[in-house]
Design an enzyme around this catalytic site. Structure first.
Site, short mmCIF file in Angstrom:
data_model
loop_
_atom_site.label_atom_id
_atom_site.label_comp_id
_atom_site.label_asym_id
_atom_site.label_seq_id
_atom_site.Cartn_x
_atom_site.Cartn_y
_atom_site.Cartn_z
N ASP A 68 -6.19 -11.88 5.84
CA ASP A 68 -6.64 -12.85 4.84
C ASP A 68 -6.46 -14.25 5.42
O ASP A 68 -5.95 -14.41 6.53
CB ASP A 68 -5.87 -12.66 3.52
CG ASP A 68 -4.38 -12.87 3.68
OD1 ASP A 68 -3.92 -13.25 4.78
OD2 ASP A 68 -3.65 -12.63 2.71
N ASP A 92 -8.80 -3.82 -1.15
CA ASP A 92 -7.40 -3.80 -0.73
C ASP A 92 -6.54 -4.09 -1.93
O ASP A 92 -6.98 -4.70 -2.89
CB ASP A 92 -7.12 -4.90 0.31
CG ASP A 92 -6.97 -6.25 -0.37
OD1 ASP A 92 -8.00 -6.76 -0.84
OD2 ASP A 92 -5.84 -6.77 -0.49
N CYS A 139 -2.60 18.48 -1.73
CA CYS A 139 -2.60 17.25 -0.94
C CYS A 139 -2.16 17.54 0.50
O CYS A 139 -1.15 18.22 0.72
CB CYS A 139 -1.65 16.24 -1.57
SG CYS A 139 -1.46 14.73 -0.61
N CYS A 156 -0.94 15.45 2.64
CA CYS A 156 -0.01 14.45 3.18
C CYS A 156 1.26 15.13 3.68
O CYS A 156 1.58 16.25 3.27
CB CYS A 156 0.31 13.38 2.13
SG CYS A 156 1.69 13.78 1.05
N CYS A 172 3.66 16.39 0.70
CA CYS A 172 3.23 17.57 -0.09
C CYS A 172 3.12 18.80 0.79
O CYS A 172 3.53 19.89 0.39
CB CYS A 172 1.90 17.29 -0.78
SG CYS A 172 2.00 15.97 -2.00
N HIS A 221 2.35 9.74 0.54
CA HIS A 221 1.48 10.47 -0.40
C HIS A 221 0.45 9.52 -1.03
O HIS A 221 -0.74 9.84 -1.09
CB HIS A 221 2.31 11.14 -1.50
CG HIS A 221 1.43 11.66 -2.58
ND1 HIS A 221 0.76 12.86 -2.49
CD2 HIS A 221 1.04 11.10 -3.75
CE1 HIS A 221 -0.01 13.02 -3.55
NE2 HIS A 221 0.15 11.97 -4.34
#
Ligand code: ZN
Length: 414
Positions: free
Chosen positions: A91, A270, A308, A310, A313, A339
């Site tokens: 930014d 974002d 999931c 990830c 999980c 996650h």
């Protein structure tokens, strides 16, 4: 930058595109997690890369304060400094200056703010913002804009809009003079508050400069305005912005906001929300957020989401264990952050898959049924999606509608 549209939804304005930057390809639409201090809070850069992320955001204001441009330049840029090999967006630093400094004054020259170290007045000009972002070396850099709260009304909004256009010209000049336009891409930020006429004027001016602008952001939203106004401003901007440029909606992170914005033609977004809420013990799922602090998880030995992929999980970490350590142990912050970052990526990845198969309207209906079926659909989402040809209520029975912004995570499981 190479930007190529690969598929378009035949009903909504959603599209899938391929954005090639100096550090690889990022498929859009995508959600960009925020790594304020050149680190996603709760994850190492290696973990971030292993999760499959290809584009993250760094904050210029913070990196300029610490470690500072000298260190970043000595390192050869923020990629090398943080060990991040994929794409990076920074930014301009303006937003934090306004939101974090106790003293801020905007003049035509730049933003005057109190140094957080010495309290001395310090000036950030458009040229300096670009120069700092050059030292950081991000693949996408943002213009310095004149930021006003979305709740501000009156002549200040028009003043900020026109100043943002003038500062865009200064940013373009500074960027082009640097000879870095082949590696770093400058995005303009459309301002104009909640006023449709001012937004139109800003769009007109910034689109005139299209040949020197690889992408556009929609700024000045997500500051507490009514959602019904928010989506209409997004829709107005995406309708007019050039189709052959990526569109980035700043500060958007709730699942329903992301999918509505994608349907309206947004490609990038974002927000600190998914990583921040993870540290407060909230896991995001396709059935709505789970507040792991609640005692009803104390004897639940299932993972957050058995489907999931990830690391949390898929290794079978139980909700009961997370309930036990959440907000106490840093391991919980790592586990839930991983996650939640993967959840955002799946949400957007499923959107891309659906657009490619031209089944995006069905994905929207399924998502809202699973996520809001028990508590009611936010009316603004229903209205926004109707504007692009998707009726969430057709084919569903007894759907309730709720007013307000419908941020389910705030009231679910209350
Ligand atoms: Zn997971």
């Amino acid at each position: 930058m190479q930007f190529e549209i690969i598929a378009k939804c035949s009903t909504t304005r959603a599209r899938v595109s391929r954005m090639k930057l100096a550090h690889g390809i990022t498929m859009l639409p995508t959600f960009m997690p925020v790594a304020t201090q050149a680190a996603l809070k709760g994850l190492t850069p290696q973990q971030t890369e292993e999760l499959g992320l290809t584009l993250i955001l760094n904050n210029t204001y913070h990196l300029n304060l610490r470690p500072g441009t000298k260190v970043l330049e000595a390192a050869g840029g923020a990629h090398r400094f943080q060990g991040w090999r994929r794409n990076l967006l920074t930014d301009s630093g303006g937003f934090q200056m306004v939101s974090l400094s106790s003293f801020t004054k905007v003049t035509e020259e730049g933003v005057l703010f109190a140094s957080p170290f010495t309290g001395e007045p310090t000036m950030l000009t458009p040229e300096e913002s670009i120069s700092i972002q050059h030292s950081i070396g991000a693949d996408i850099v943002m213009q310095l804009d004149d930021v006003v709260s979305s709740l501000t009304t009156g002549p200040r909004v028009e003043e900020a809009m026109w100043r943002s256009v003038r500062w865009l010209d200064r940013c373009i000049a500074a960027h082009e003079a640097s000879g870095r336009t082949d590696k770093q891409n400058l995005f303009a930020i459309v301002q104009g508050g909640l006023n449709h006429e001012l937004r139109d004027k800003c769009l007109e001016e910034m689109i005139k400069r299209k040949d020197r602008i690889p992408g556009y952001a929609i700024g000045g939203l997500s500051g507490g305005e009514e959602k019904d106004i928010f989506w209409r401003i997004i829709a107005q901007c995406t309708e007019k912005l050039p189709v052959d440029r990526p569109r980035y909606s700043m500060g958007i992170g709730f699942a329903e906001d992301l999918l509505v914005c994608v349907a309206l033609g947004v490609d990038m977004a974002d927000c600190v929300f998914p990583t921040r809420t993870a540290r407060f013990g909230v896991a995001l799922t396709f059935n709505g957020p789970l507040n792991l602090k609640l005692s009803r998880h104390a004897k639940n030995f299932d993972p957050i989401d058995p489907t999931c992929p990830c690391p949390t999980c898929s290794s079978g970490v139980s909700r009961a264990f997370l309930h036990h350590i959440v907000t106490h142990e840093t391991a919980a912050a790592h586990a839930v952050t991983q996650h939640n970052v993967v959840f955002q990526a799946r949400l957007m990845g499923r959107a891309r898959d659906a657009i490619l198969k031209d089944s995006f309207p069905q994905y929207l209906r399924t998502f809202f049924q699973d996520y809001f079926g028990d508590v009611g659909y936010p009316r603004w989402c229903v209205d926004a999606l109707r504007s692009v040809g998707v009726d969430l209520l057709s084919g569903t029975e007894d759907v309730q509608m709720v007013e307000g912004d419908g941020a389910k995570w705030e009231y679910s499981e209350a």
